[in-house]
Design an enzyme around this catalytic site. Structure first.
Site: not given
Ligand code: TEU
Ligand code: CA
Length: 540
Positions: A33, A102, A196, A249, A319-320
């Site tokens: 948080d 973001d 994003d 992105e 994170h992806d």
């Molecule tokens: O990610 C876009 C995206 O293309 C990714 O989801 C990618 O396709 C995948 O993670 C890899 O295979 C952004 C954000 O970074 C992601 O966390 C979100 O889930 C997504 O957009 C939707 O908002």
């Molecule tokens: Ca917490």
């Protein structure tokens, strides 16, 4: 038109990405948080970063961990209050750390007021989204369908999950709503946005797509003229009024697309995240189907982008993606050396380096016991899709566990205590068992740790004009070894990266080794040890 201005702050910045859910939990509910982030600002200051990119903290039902926003002007109660957020901004500012938020504007959550009103039949809000009587043939990014039927019998478009309806950017009301939201946050003192999937927000039409395997229909929304126009307007009408840094992105971009998006004279984005290097080990661009990682592929892709852009946004994980030390390093024999090498690489390339939480201590992929430990909606949907294809459980388990986005989302390991100092409660996602020795407290006490290597590398970068602003040139080297120069008016550095688990003979350029991930006693000018990273300075 944007004028070439005086030095912009972000050109020398090092940016640290926080995934709030997994960073630090202050109240024992198992979820990171904002007060948790505030409590770690001094740590970030000591690391030497200039700005934080905060993954979404807005109210959200959380199907995609905040990338499904239900209120753009609020704070998710799981993360704290608006007062907490304001405190974060002001405390960070006092320490000289900027905050970048973001901005997820391709879609909202289906629980956003706008979408609820649209479903209730309000014509104003129906036009914020795409409703049609019949689906088209477009493919989705999350392995599910792209159209979901409503109770009224029609369908709405969502390139991601059915909890994320796409916004209609042809509607001027959407433009006004979102630019108002941008101003709202910029007026609170944030310094920019990470946008994003920004290059797919503007749909030209909803016609059927040409036959193709991945993302059918994308010719109707990828890098459209409408998108460029929107970015220009965002920039002239909002962003340029503040000292912002805007990083987009961008999916499926080529260097030529990126050059247009980042051209200072066109005035759209400051930088973009490309994905090509993340996919060097995936078959046909499908990350679930991996092929062997070959370092020379990574080198080729990085070199291409280094040459194409003046200020690439550099990152090796987020994170992806899976953890970089699993992706491009060697967690078995050379965990420490390879994590340090990746640090050196990321922080000496031309551009703006991004460090993802935990990367600075060499955090590894999650040690999930089975699919039941995985929470990510993308993994969940892919599992369903693979089930439909009748793939056996053991295969699905293997493919998903090694590639799931949750690999990078396990809680940050602060110390060696039971829940790694992340929480006093039950963590929302399983904590890695290696937190007993991979953790910030232990590493901060060890001079030779990955963490202290990051600190030294960051200091080195900050003191080097060549690295911060110099030109880039790749030098011929044995396969899987990356050697490049960074050169400014009075400094030339040779950067050596041995991306393999083997020793490699190399030419010695320059005059003296000034930095590296082996000790001086180990230095052999003509030979790189496994995963050796070194910087050689040359007299000009
Ligand atoms: O990610 C876009 C995206 O293309 C990714 O989801 C990618 O396709 C995948 O993670 C890899 O295979 C952004 C954000 O970074 C992601 O966390 C979100 O889930 C997504 O957009 C939707 O908002
Ligand atoms: Ca917490």
């Amino acid at each position: 038109m944007a004028t070439a201005s005086a030095k912009k702050w972000w050109k020398n910045a090092i940016i640290y990405q926080i995934y709030p859910r997994s960073f630090c939990d202050s109240n024992g509910d198992g979820i990171g948080d904002i007060p948790g982030i505030i409590s770690k600002l001094h740590y970030l200051k000591s690391l030497g970063v200039d700005a934080i990119w905060l993954s979404p903290v807005y109210p959200s039902p959380g199907y995609d961990n905040g990338y499904d926003i239900s209120d753009y002007k609020g704070i998710n109660p799981e993360f704290g209050t608006m007062e907490d957020m304001e405190r974060l901004i002001s405390r960070a500012k006092r320490l000289g750390i900027k905050i970048i938020m973001d901005l997820v504007i391709n879609h909202t959550s289906d629980e956003h007021e706008w979408f609820k009103k649209a479903l209730a039949g309000d014509p104003k809000y129906r036009d914020y989204y795409f409703f049609r009587d019949k689906p088209n043939n477009w493919g989705s990014l999350f392995g599910s369908s792209t159209w979901t039927k409503t109770e009224n019998g029609d369908y709405f478009l969502h390139l991601f999950s059915e909890k994320q309806p796409d916004l209609n950017w042809q509607n001027p009301d959407v433009y006004n709503e979102i630019t108002d939201i941008m101003r709202f946050w910029l007026d609170k003192g944030i310094s920019g946005f990470r946008c994003d999937v920004i290059n797919i927000i503007y749909k030209n039409s909803l016609e059927n797509g040409r036959p193709r395997l991945i993302l059918k229909g994308r010719e109707h929304y990828l890098n459209t003229e409408g998108c460029h126009e929107l970015l220009k307007r965002f920039n002239t009408e909002v962003w340029s009024k503040y000292k912002t840094f805007i990083v987009g992105e961008t999916i499926l971009v080529t260097p030529d697309d990126a050059k247009l998006l980042c051209d200072e004279n066109r005035g759209e984005l400051d930088a973009i995240f490309f994905f090509e290097h993340m996919d060097v080990d995936s078959r046909g661009g499908v990350k679930w189907f991996k092929k062997r990682y070959r370092p020379h592929k990574l080198i080729g892709v990085l070199d291409k982008w280094q040459c194409a852009l003046e200020f690439p946004a550099n990152y090796l994980e987020n994170h992806d993606q899976i953890r970089s030390v699993n992706h491009f390093g060697n967690t078995k024999e050379f965990w420490e050396k390879s994590a340090k090498l990746l640090c050196g690489l990321n922080l000496t390339l031309k551009g703006i380096p991004f460090i993802y939480e935990g990367e600075e201590i060499g955090m590894t992929n999650g040690d999930f016991r089975g699919l039941r430990d995985i929470k990510d909606i993308e993994s969940y949907n892919i599992n369903k899709a693979m089930k439909r294809l009748l793939l056996a459980h053991s295969i699905r388990r293997k493919l998903i566990l090694r590639t799931s986005r949750d690999n990078a989302r396990t809680p940050v390991q602060w110390n060696s205590s039971e829940n790694a100092g992340f929480t006093t409660g039950t963590p929302w996602l399983k904590i890695n068992s290696n937190s007993s020795f991979i953790n910030i407290e232990t590493e901060s006490k060890d001079d030779n740790s990955i963490l202290n290597f990051y600190k030294k590398m960051i200091e080195f970068r900050k003191a080097s004009q060549a690295i911060q602003e110099g030109s880039y040139r790749k030098i011929a080297a044995p396969s899987d070894v990356y050697i490049f120069t960074r050169e400014s008016r009075d400094e030339r550095l040779y950067i050596y990266c041995n991306l393999t688990s083997y020793g490699r003979s190399v030419e010695f350029y320059g005059d003296r080794i000034v930095f590296g991930n082996y000790t001086e006693d180990d230095w052999d000018p003509f030979y790189l040890k496994p995963y050796e990273f070194r910087i050689v300075a040359s007299n000009i």
